[in-house]
Design a protein around this motif. Structure first.
Motif, PDB file in Angstrom:
ATOM      1  N   PRO A   6      -9.086  -0.248  -8.014  1.00  0.00           N
ATOM      2  CA  PRO A   6      -9.058  -1.067  -6.793  1.00  0.00           C
ATOM      3  C   PRO A   6      -7.777  -1.882  -6.632  1.00  0.00           C
ATOM      4  N   THR A   7      -7.246  -2.409  -7.742  1.00  0.00           N
ATOM      5  CA  THR A   7      -6.040  -3.239  -7.628  1.00  0.00           C
ATOM      6  C   THR A   7      -4.882  -2.456  -7.017  1.00  0.00           C
ATOM      7  N   SER A   8      -4.784  -1.167  -7.349  1.00  0.00           N
ATOM      8  CA  SER A   8      -3.722  -0.330  -6.789  1.00  0.00           C
ATOM      9  C   SER A   8      -4.004   0.006  -5.335  1.00  0.00           C
ATOM     10  N   SER A   9      -5.245   0.355  -5.037  1.00  0.00           N
ATOM     11  CA  SER A   9      -5.601   0.754  -3.674  1.00  0.00           C
ATOM     12  C   SER A   9      -5.474  -0.403  -2.692  1.00  0.00           C
ATOM     13  N   PHE A  10      -5.925  -1.596  -3.109  1.00  0.00           N
ATOM     14  CA  PHE A  10      -5.920  -2.736  -2.190  1.00  0.00           C
ATOM     15  C   PHE A  10      -4.515  -3.292  -1.962  1.00  0.00           C
ATOM     16  N   TYR A  11      -3.544  -2.812  -2.719  1.00  0.00           N
ATOM     17  CA  TYR A  11      -2.159  -3.205  -2.448  1.00  0.00           C
ATOM     18  C   TYR A  11      -1.737  -2.758  -1.047  1.00  0.00           C
ATOM     19  N   PHE A  12      -2.323  -1.651  -0.563  1.00  0.00           N
ATOM     20  CA  PHE A  12      -1.935  -1.090   0.733  1.00  0.00           C
ATOM     21  C   PHE A  12      -2.785  -1.617   1.881  1.00  0.00           C
ATOM     22  N   LYS A  13      -3.638  -2.591   1.598  1.00  0.00           N
ATOM     23  CA  LYS A  13      -4.451  -3.160   2.674  1.00  0.00           C
ATOM     24  C   LYS A  13      -3.562  -3.865   3.700  1.00  0.00           C
ATOM     25  N   ASP A  14      -3.849  -3.605   4.981  1.00  0.00           N
ATOM     26  CA  ASP A  14      -3.118  -4.217   6.097  1.00  0.00           C
ATOM     27  C   ASP A  14      -1.640  -3.841   6.116  1.00  0.00           C
ATOM     28  N   LYS A  15      -1.272  -2.787   5.411  1.00  0.00           N
ATOM     29  CA  LYS A  15       0.109  -2.317   5.456  1.00  0.00           C
ATOM     30  C   LYS A  15       0.161  -1.004   6.230  1.00  0.00           C
ATOM     31  N   ASN A  16       1.171  -0.870   7.076  1.00  0.00           N
ATOM     32  CA  ASN A  16       1.329   0.355   7.854  1.00  0.00           C
ATOM     33  C   ASN A  16       2.163   1.348   7.038  1.00  0.00           C
ATOM     34  N   VAL A  17       1.490   2.065   6.138  1.00  0.00           N
ATOM     35  CA  VAL A  17       2.164   2.994   5.237  1.00  0.00           C
ATOM     36  C   VAL A  17       1.588   4.388   5.442  1.00  0.00           C
ATOM     37  N   GLN A  18       2.458   5.379   5.536  1.00  0.00           N
ATOM     38  CA  GLN A  18       2.017   6.751   5.718  1.00  0.00           C
ATOM     39  C   GLN A  18       1.278   7.248   4.477  1.00  0.00           C
ATOM     40  N   VAL A  19       0.362   8.206   4.705  1.00  0.00           N
ATOM     41  CA  VAL A  19      -0.429   8.768   3.610  1.00  0.00           C
ATOM     42  C   VAL A  19       0.480   9.350   2.529  1.00  0.00           C
ATOM     43  N   ALA A  20       1.541  10.051   2.937  1.00  0.00           N
ATOM     44  CA  ALA A  20       2.441  10.655   1.952  1.00  0.00           C
ATOM     45  C   ALA A  20       3.086   9.597   1.061  1.00  0.00           C
ATOM     46  N   GLU A  21       3.419   8.450   1.646  1.00  0.00           N
ATOM     47  CA  GLU A  21       4.027   7.383   0.856  1.00  0.00           C
ATOM     48  C   GLU A  21       3.023   6.768  -0.124  1.00  0.00           C
ATOM     49  N   ILE A  22       1.769   6.602   0.345  1.00  0.00           N
ATOM     50  CA  ILE A  22       0.725   6.079  -0.543  1.00  0.00           C
ATOM     51  C   ILE A  22       0.520   7.033  -1.720  1.00  0.00           C
ATOM     52  N   ALA A  23       0.425   8.330  -1.398  1.00  0.00           N
ATOM     53  CA  ALA A  23       0.210   9.328  -2.442  1.00  0.00           C
ATOM     54  C   ALA A  23       1.372   9.350  -3.434  1.00  0.00           C
ATOM     55  N   LYS A  24       2.596   9.196  -2.909  1.00  0.00           N
ATOM     56  CA  LYS A  24       3.766   9.205  -3.781  1.00  0.00           C
ATOM     57  C   LYS A  24       3.755   7.991  -4.710  1.00  0.00           C
ATOM     58  N   SER A  25       3.433   6.820  -4.140  1.00  0.00           N
ATOM     59  CA  SER A  25       3.430   5.590  -4.937  1.00  0.00           C
ATOM     60  C   SER A  25       2.361   5.621  -6.016  1.00  0.00           C
ATOM     61  N   LEU A  26       1.179   6.144  -5.680  1.00  0.00           N
ATOM     62  CA  LEU A  26       0.064   6.148  -6.623  1.00  0.00           C
ATOM     63  C   LEU A  26      -0.040   7.446  -7.414  1.00  0.00           C
TER      64      LEU A  26
END
Length: 299
Positions: free
Chosen positions: A210-230
């Motif tokens: 959860p700590t990693s996932s909730f980092y992207f809360k309320d952020k306008n980030v593309q799915v590809a960028e989320i996948a790359k970061s995580l």
């Protein structure tokens, strides 16, 4: 060019800027913002926003909710205490920020009357030096590209980067609260945590905490960028809505290296014990994912 509150909006490109902050709106979201700006201070119904942004394309009002939620995230607006977009229950939305249109700059009046002096013709030697410099610069650029493209340091995109992620790996990003007034954020976060807990119990599936996932809360980030970061191959997102005595949760599973939705589902539950609803929906999603995710070594 428009100025909406503290943001400058380029109507042609969809770029918005506030100081050093920069973002770009997709075409539909931009049309929603421009429609609200055109009627600043007035209530604009969801139907009017649908017509302005989607025209004859048949979509539901959920598309308007998603666009407004995206605008609020980008503008840094708090739906509970808005400074930009106000929700008017059962009527629509109202842009409450100040709107100004920047006048196009005009050339000085006397400069247009003055004949311009003819530019001096460059000498043959100057032209030769310029051509030689251009050739050397082009050659250097080609050599740089060849060296780095072979080593893989140039041209890597977020989508390709996710190819190195484990095949059975997934991140659950926080569900969007699309209820009226957006006052159920805590409940939406609770469902997200239950989803992570239940899905992490699927055998041979790696799930980000959860700590990693909730980092992207309320952020306008593309799915590809989320996948790359995580470093995951799949991303699960969704939204929460309410209608009368019913709660609806929409979820979708997105394959990061293509951006395609490989699975989606809608869950409707009567509003009763909220903790039971969170647990029940998370259990159903986990069971569906157990059957939908590939068992092979590649996503």
């Amino acid at each position: 060019m428009l100025t909406i509150g503290q943001w400058r909006v380029d109507e042609r490109s969809g770029d918005i800027a506030r100081g050093a902050e920069r973002a770009r709106l997709d075409a539909r979201t931009l049309r929603v913002l421009l429609c609200l700006a055109e009627h600043a201070g007035e209530i604009v119904s969801s139907e009017s926003l649908l017509n302005a942004a989607w025209g004859d394309v048949a979509v539901s009002q959920d598309s308007v909710y998603q666009a407004v939620a995206s605008l609020r995230r980008l503008l840094g607006d708090d739906p509970k205490s808005p400074s930009y977009i106000e929700t008017v229950p059962r009527l629509g939305y109202r842009l409450i920020a100040a709107v100004q249109r920047e006048a196009a700059s005009q050339p000085a009046a006397d400069s247009s009357r003055m004949p311009s002096a003819p530019a001096p013709r460059p000498s043959n030697r100057s032209r030769g030096i310029a051509v030689l410099g251009a050739v050397l610069l082009l050659g250097a650029a080609v050599i740089f590209w060849l060296l780095h493209s072979r080593s893989g340091k140039i041209g890597a995109t977020p989508a390709h980067a996710s190819d190195t992620a484990p095949a059975r790996s997934l991140a659950v990003v926080p569900l969007l609260d699309l209820t009226e007034g957006m006052k159920d954020e805590e409940f939406a976060d609770g469902i997200t945590e239950e989803l992570i807990d239940k899905i992490s119990k699927i055998p041979n599936l790696q799930v980000t905490p959860p700590t990693s996932s909730f980092y992207f809360k309320d952020k306008n980030v593309q799915v590809a960028e989320i996948a790359k970061s995580l470093r995951v191959s799949y991303v699960l997102d969704g939204s929460l809505r309410k209608s009368g005595d019913w709660i609806r949760v929409d979820v979708r599973l997105i394959r990061a290296n293509s951006g395609f939705v490989v699975w989606s589902e809608t869950y409707d539950q009567p509003k009763s014990d909220l903790l039971t609803i969170q647990d029940d929906i998370a259990r159903k999603v986990a069971e569906s994912l157990r059957l939908s995710l590939p068992n092979s070594a590649s996503p």
